[in-house]
Design a protein around this motif. Structure first.
Motif, PDB file in Angstrom:
ATOM      1  N   SER A 100      -7.550  -5.552   2.012  1.00 20.76           N
ATOM      2  CA  SER A 100      -8.595  -6.024   1.092  1.00 20.76           C
ATOM      3  C   SER A 100      -8.252  -7.400   0.548  1.00 20.76           C
ATOM      4  O   SER A 100      -9.109  -8.283   0.439  1.00 20.76           O
ATOM      5  CB  SER A 100      -8.766  -5.025  -0.051  1.00 20.76           C
TER       6      SER A 100
ATOM      7  N   LEU B  42      -7.849   4.752   7.341  1.00 20.17           N
ATOM      8  CA  LEU B  42      -7.006   4.825   6.147  1.00 20.17           C
ATOM      9  C   LEU B  42      -7.863   4.692   4.887  1.00 20.17           C
ATOM     10  O   LEU B  42      -7.623   5.372   3.884  1.00 20.17           O
ATOM     11  CB  LEU B  42      -5.948   3.717   6.183  1.00 20.17           C
ATOM     12  N   ARG B  43      -8.868   3.835   4.967  1.00 20.01           N
ATOM     13  CA  ARG B  43      -9.756   3.674   3.814  1.00 20.01           C
ATOM     14  C   ARG B  43     -10.511   4.972   3.542  1.00 20.01           C
ATOM     15  O   ARG B  43     -10.730   5.352   2.384  1.00 20.01           O
ATOM     16  CB  ARG B  43     -10.735   2.527   4.084  1.00 20.01           C
TER      17      ARG B  43
ATOM     18  N   CYS C 214      -8.164   7.413   1.749  1.00 18.78           N
ATOM     19  CA  CYS C 214      -8.013   7.041   0.333  1.00 18.78           C
ATOM     20  C   CYS C 214      -9.259   7.435  -0.462  1.00 18.78           C
ATOM     21  O   CYS C 214      -9.151   7.907  -1.602  1.00 18.78           O
ATOM     22  CB  CYS C 214      -7.765   5.537   0.204  1.00 18.78           C
TER      23      CYS C 214
ATOM     24  N   VAL D 108      -7.683   0.712  10.096  1.00 12.55           N
ATOM     25  CA  VAL D 108      -7.760   0.525   8.648  1.00 12.55           C
ATOM     26  C   VAL D 108      -8.932   1.301   8.064  1.00 12.55           C
ATOM     27  O   VAL D 108      -8.836   1.870   6.977  1.00 12.55           O
ATOM     28  CB  VAL D 108      -7.870  -0.977   8.297  1.00 12.55           C
ATOM     29  N   ARG D 109     -10.051   1.378   8.798  1.00 12.64           N
ATOM     30  CA  ARG D 109     -11.218   2.112   8.283  1.00 12.64           C
ATOM     31  C   ARG D 109     -10.894   3.591   8.108  1.00 12.64           C
ATOM     32  O   ARG D 109     -11.418   4.250   7.199  1.00 12.64           O
ATOM     33  CB  ARG D 109     -12.436   1.918   9.183  1.00 12.64           C
TER      34      ARG D 109
ATOM     35  N   VAL E 168      -4.192  -0.576   2.877  1.00 15.26           N
ATOM     36  CA  VAL E 168      -5.594  -0.837   2.549  1.00 15.26           C
ATOM     37  C   VAL E 168      -5.699  -1.953   1.518  1.00 15.26           C
ATOM     38  O   VAL E 168      -6.555  -2.843   1.628  1.00 15.26           O
ATOM     39  CB  VAL E 168      -6.263   0.456   2.028  1.00 15.26           C
TER      40      VAL E 168
ATOM     41  N   ALA F 197      -0.680   4.584   3.337  1.00  9.59           N
ATOM     42  CA  ALA F 197      -2.015   4.041   3.599  1.00  9.59           C
ATOM     43  C   ALA F 197      -2.491   3.125   2.474  1.00  9.59           C
ATOM     44  O   ALA F 197      -3.104   2.082   2.729  1.00  9.59           O
ATOM     45  CB  ALA F 197      -3.010   5.185   3.796  1.00  9.59           C
ATOM     46  N   ARG F 198      -2.235   3.522   1.228  1.00  7.79           N
ATOM     47  CA  ARG F 198      -2.772   2.761   0.096  1.00  7.79           C
ATOM     48  C   ARG F 198      -2.335   1.298   0.102  1.00  7.79           C
ATOM     49  O   ARG F 198      -3.178   0.400  -0.045  1.00  7.79           O
ATOM     50  CB  ARG F 198      -2.415   3.443  -1.223  1.00  7.79           C
TER      51      ARG F 198
END
Length: 313
Positions: free
Chosen positions: A78, A8-9, A12, A5-6, A74, A70-71
């Protein structure tokens, strides 16, 4: 390398800022570290994700594809973290699913007054919501079951019936000849176009059976609730509606003679405890909403008796 996830973040952030430098600052990383991370991600996916130029970074076609997936991931992560932090402070909060209902506002308000902060997931499909409860994605679902079209209720669920049969009314243009009546006969609407939402489990079948039983075969358009409301207001269609719906300057909500179509209102959860936590607030909210509709309130007094409405005020 496994993409996390990091990572993908980070993608973004690069796309949003248009710059490795600004993205690194936003993420609290050194730019060389972010550059190395991006290069390893690109090696993993097998192609360049950004075009680098002096003016900044732009996603490649592959980059746009990856970002489109990805969005939401993420955002979901969150939301999960925020929900978990809130639960750690205040305890788990109810995750509620529902089909459309005017009782929702009062239900959520009452739960918040009881120190709950529920999440809400809306869906036109009762069966989809019931599956989400059964799979643990929701705690409770408030749904309707169209007469003649039984829902597929998973065996693991506990169910309470809020209304065994809620009659469905009709919404028609305010200047429709039948709007002057208190009770509308289906034959009064023989020349009208109807609109139904085929995505709602059982709605098309229920309306079709109702019209066929009355010997009617009118044109039927397909559309959601919002579209139906707009077309009713402009005089183009009529549509069945919940009896708690309110008349407006452009529309009139009327009872159908003989109450030819009804639904059963159900609340489902995986345990009686989950139901106990939210059901009383929903029950109070529903009766509050019912009282706001003069036509429906009168129907309830006639069919349930005044004593049945005492607990609702």
């Amino acid at each position: 390398m496994e993409i996390e996830v990091r990572h993908l973040r980070a993608l973004c952030a690069i796309a949003d800022t248009g710059s490795l430098h600004r993205a690194a600052r936003q993420l609290g990383l050194a730019q060389p570290s972010l550059s190395t991370q991006l290069r390893r991600i690109e090696e993993e996916v097998g192609g360049a994700l950004f075009l680098r130029a002096r003016t900044g970074c732009r996603p490649t076609p592959l980059g746009r594809l990856v970002l489109s997936r990805a969005r939401p991931l993420v955002a979901d992560m969150s939301a999960l973290v925020a929900e978990a932090r809130a639960a750690a402070v205040a305890g788990p909060q109810p995750r509620i699913g529902s089909t459309a209902s005017r009782a929702l506002a009062g239900w959520l308000r009452r739960l918040r007054h009881a120190q709950h902060e529920p999440s809400l997931h809306m869906d036109v499909s009762p069966n989809a919501l019931l599956r989400m409860v059964a799979h643990g994605h929701l705690d409770v679902a408030f749904v309707h079951e169209v007469e003649g079209h039984p829902l597929r209720i998973p065996e693991v669920l506990r169910v309470r019936v809020l209304m065994h049969r809620e009659p469905q009314f009709v919404s028609l243009p305010a200047d429709h000849p039948a709007a002057g009546k208190t009770v509308v006969d289906l034959n009064d609407l023989a020349d009208d176009r109807w609109m139904v939402d085929p995505a709602v489990d059982g709605e098309w079948d229920g309306v079709h059976r109702m019209l066929r039983a009355a010997g009617l075969n009118p044109p039927v358009l397909h559309g959601d609730y919002h579209t139906a409301a707009s077309l009713v207001a402009t005089g183009q269609v009529v549509t069945v509606c919940q009896p708690t719906s309110l008349s407006r300057p452009e529309t009139a909500v009327r009872r159908l003679h003989g109450d030819p179509l009804g639904v059963r209102l159900l609340v489902a959860a995986r345990s009686d405890t989950d139901l106990d936590d939210v059901y009383p607030a929903l029950e109070d909210a529903y009766w509050e909403t019912a009282r706001e509709s003069v036509v429906y309130h009168q129907w309830l007094q006639q069919h349930l008796g005044r004593g049945s409405l005492t607990r609702a005020g």
